[in-house]
Design an enzyme around this catalytic site. Structure first.
Site, PDB file in Angstrom:
ATOM      1  CG  ASP A  37     -13.968 -37.525  14.257  1.00 47.82           C
ATOM      2  OD1 ASP A  37     -14.338 -38.706  14.083  1.00 47.82           O
ATOM      3  OD2 ASP A  37     -13.817 -36.703  13.316  1.00 47.82           O
ATOM      4  CB  CYS A  71     -25.474 -12.504  22.099  1.00 49.15           C
ATOM      5  SG  CYS A  71     -26.005 -14.190  22.485  1.00 49.15           S
ATOM      6  CB  CYS A  74     -25.963 -14.808  18.538  1.00 49.08           C
ATOM      7  SG  CYS A  74     -24.368 -15.324  19.194  1.00 49.08           S
ATOM      8  N   GLY A 131     -19.182 -44.924   5.473  1.00 51.11           N
ATOM      9  CA  GLY A 131     -19.201 -45.239   6.892  1.00 51.11           C
ATOM     10  C   GLY A 131     -20.370 -44.689   7.662  1.00 51.11           C
ATOM     11  CB  THR A 132     -23.251 -42.938   7.442  1.00 52.40           C
ATOM     12  OG1 THR A 132     -24.400 -42.613   8.216  1.00 52.40           O
ATOM     13  CG2 THR A 132     -23.599 -42.846   5.965  1.00 52.40           C
ATOM     14  CG  HIS A 183     -24.740 -34.771  13.481  1.00 51.99           C
ATOM     15  ND1 HIS A 183     -24.729 -36.126  13.301  1.00 51.99           N
ATOM     16  CD2 HIS A 183     -25.881 -34.326  12.902  1.00 51.99           C
ATOM     17  CE1 HIS A 183     -25.831 -36.490  12.643  1.00 51.99           C
ATOM     18  NE2 HIS A 183     -26.544 -35.423  12.396  1.00 51.99           N
ATOM     19  CB  CYS A 204     -22.741 -16.096  23.843  1.00 52.83           C
ATOM     20  SG  CYS A 204     -22.478 -15.280  22.273  1.00 52.83           S
TER      21      CYS A 204
HETATM   22  N1  APR Z   1     -15.490 -48.892   7.180  1.00 52.97           N
HETATM   23  C1  APR Z   1     -16.738 -48.875   6.611  1.00 52.97           C
HETATM   24  N2  APR Z   1     -17.904 -48.934   7.321  1.00 52.97           N
HETATM   25  C2  APR Z   1     -17.777 -49.044   8.656  1.00 52.97           C
HETATM   26  C3  APR Z   1     -16.523 -49.113   9.325  1.00 52.97           C
HETATM   27  C4  APR Z   1     -15.341 -49.030   8.524  1.00 52.97           C
HETATM   28  N3  APR Z   1     -14.120 -49.040   9.046  1.00 52.97           N
HETATM   29  N4  APR Z   1     -16.751 -49.203  10.666  1.00 52.97           N
HETATM   30  C5  APR Z   1     -18.111 -49.212  10.827  1.00 52.97           C
HETATM   31  N5  APR Z   1     -18.724 -49.121   9.622  1.00 52.97           N
HETATM   32  C6  APR Z   1     -20.161 -48.976   9.333  1.00 52.97           C
HETATM   33  C7  APR Z   1     -21.081 -49.714  10.293  1.00 52.97           C
HETATM   34  O1  APR Z   1     -21.313 -51.029   9.813  1.00 52.97           O
HETATM   35  C8  APR Z   1     -22.352 -48.849  10.201  1.00 52.97           C
HETATM   36  O2  APR Z   1     -23.139 -49.218   9.077  1.00 52.97           O
HETATM   37  O3  APR Z   1     -20.454 -47.596   9.521  1.00 52.97           O
HETATM   38  C9  APR Z   1     -21.801 -47.445   9.945  1.00 52.97           C
HETATM   39  C10 APR Z   1     -21.819 -46.534  11.177  1.00 52.97           C
HETATM   40  O4  APR Z   1     -23.169 -46.262  11.464  1.00 52.97           O
HETATM   41  P1  APR Z   1     -23.577 -45.575  12.861  1.00 52.97           P
HETATM   42  O5  APR Z   1     -22.860 -46.224  13.959  1.00 52.97           O
HETATM   43  O6  APR Z   1     -25.056 -45.544  12.891  1.00 52.97           O
HETATM   44  O7  APR Z   1     -22.969 -44.103  12.718  1.00 52.97           O
HETATM   45  P2  APR Z   1     -23.569 -42.863  11.923  1.00 52.97           P
HETATM   46  O8  APR Z   1     -24.312 -43.288  10.718  1.00 52.97           O
HETATM   47  O9  APR Z   1     -22.481 -41.895  11.733  1.00 52.97           O
HETATM   48  O10 APR Z   1     -24.608 -42.265  13.013  1.00 52.97           O
HETATM   49  C11 APR Z   1     -25.268 -41.087  12.716  1.00 52.97           C
HETATM   50  O11 APR Z   1     -26.157 -40.933  14.931  1.00 52.97           O
HETATM   51  O12 APR Z   1     -25.679 -41.402  17.068  1.00 52.97           O
HETATM   52  C12 APR Z   1     -25.857 -40.377  16.207  1.00 52.97           C
HETATM   53  O13 APR Z   1     -24.937 -38.197  16.231  1.00 52.97           O
HETATM   54  C13 APR Z   1     -24.589 -39.536  16.074  1.00 52.97           C
HETATM   55  O14 APR Z   1     -23.607 -38.639  14.048  1.00 52.97           O
HETATM   56  C14 APR Z   1     -24.153 -39.796  14.631  1.00 52.97           C
HETATM   57  C15 APR Z   1     -25.432 -40.219  13.946  1.00 52.97           C
END
Ligand code: APR
Length: 261
Positions: A110, A156, A136, A193-194, A125, A154
């Site tokens: 984003d 190339c 390239c 946040g992952t 990503h 591109c």
């Molecule tokens: N604050 C903290 N944690 C949060 C919040 C928030 N405001 N909102 C959501 N979460 C948590 C969720 O509970 C979850 O554990 O963030 C996590 C998001 O996980 P995913 O939805 O799996 O996202 P991500 O880990 O970025 O996914 C990885 O997967 O789908 C592909 O390419 C896509 O880059 C992405 C990759």
């Protein structure tokens, strides 16, 4: 927050890893949370797994699909382009400005970290705001390319695609190398946040534990525990919203720095 602020102030080379959870407070749904895109739309997820193969087979059909996307995924791309950073993004940019964060490695396409002012950002990503030539490696801003004739080519000669890294697509070598180097270099890694289930990104915290600074401290900020929590890769998890917790950590850091001066 006090503990995380202290760890940041004691670090020599801290970096941050982020995922979709960073941007939910900017109105962008995540993928695997309760309201996540994949959780609520299995068909969109299945299509996402086919997208890279479609590009390899028929780049024109790929572009017709990604530009004409209807339904959940179309709305998702439009949300992305309109979204604005939230307090969590600004807090990380401030920590970089204070010299405490050396790099942001994000899974998010984003562009909100840069919009918030972060400088050293690795888009693991890719980005919704760019096109890339897989042949390239050239990247160009989306707005600088005409999409009248599809696919765009591109200089190339290769067909260009969205810079986004789709499922089953290799991470571009320049990005892979930079991210791995940062993970091996860091002595503190903040992970925000992952769900930490998508590889090879999810291997970076494990590299940090085995890296030069094998004593690298790993701190998770997330709405729920992840495999990093359960596998004991992270030292601790701060449970909650990144848009609320990161500004609080930054407040503590800023106050302590004021007192130290
Ligand atoms: N604050 C903290 N944690 C949060 C919040 C928030 N405001 N909102 C959501 N979460 C948590 C969720 O509970 C979850 O554990 O963030 C996590 C998001 O996980 P995913 O939805 O799996 O996202 P991500 O880990 O970025 O996914 C990885 O997967 O789908 C592909 O390419 C896509 O880059 C992405 C990759």
């Amino acid at each position: 927050m006090e503990r995380a602020a202290g760890d940041l102030l004691n670090s020599k080379y801290a970096i941050v890893l982020t995922g979709a959870g960073m941007s939910t407070e900017s109105g962008i749904p995540d993928f695997r949370g309760p309201k996540g895109i994949w959780t609520t739309d299995k068909e969109a997820e299945a299509k996402a797994y086919e997208r890279y193969g479609l590009f390899l087979r028929d780049p024109r059909a790929y572009w017709e699909e990604v530009l004409g996307l209807k339904g959940t995924h179309g709305a998702f791309y439009n949300e992305l382009k309109k979204a604005q950073p939230n307090a969590g993004h600004y807090a990380l940019a401030e920590l970089e400005g204070l010299g405490l964060l050396k790099c942001v490695i994000t899974q998010n396409i984003d562009g909100l970290h840069r919009k918030a002012g972060s400088k050293n950002v690795i888009e693991y990503h890719g980005s919704i705001h760019k096109l890339r030539c897989p042949l390239c490696g050239l990247r160009l801003d989306f707005d600088t390319i005409s999409l009248e004739k599809l696919p765009p080519y591109c200089q190339c000669g290769g067909a260009m695609k969205y810079d986004i890294v789709h499922f089953n697509e290799p991470i571009p070598p320049d990005v892979l190398e930079r991210a791995e180097k940062e993970a091996l270099e860091c002595d503190l890694m903040l992970i925000c946040g992952t769900s930490a289930v998508v590889y090879p990104f999810a291997s970076l915290p494990r590299s940090a534990k085995l890296g030069h600074n094998s004593k690298a401290k790993i701190i998770e900020v997330n709405a729920e525990p992840t495999p990093l929590t359960y596998d004991g890769i992270s030292d601790y998890l701060i449970h909650g919203k990144t848009g609320e917790i990161l500004p609080q950590i930054t407040d503590v850091v800023r106050n302590r720095l004021c007192k130290m001066r």
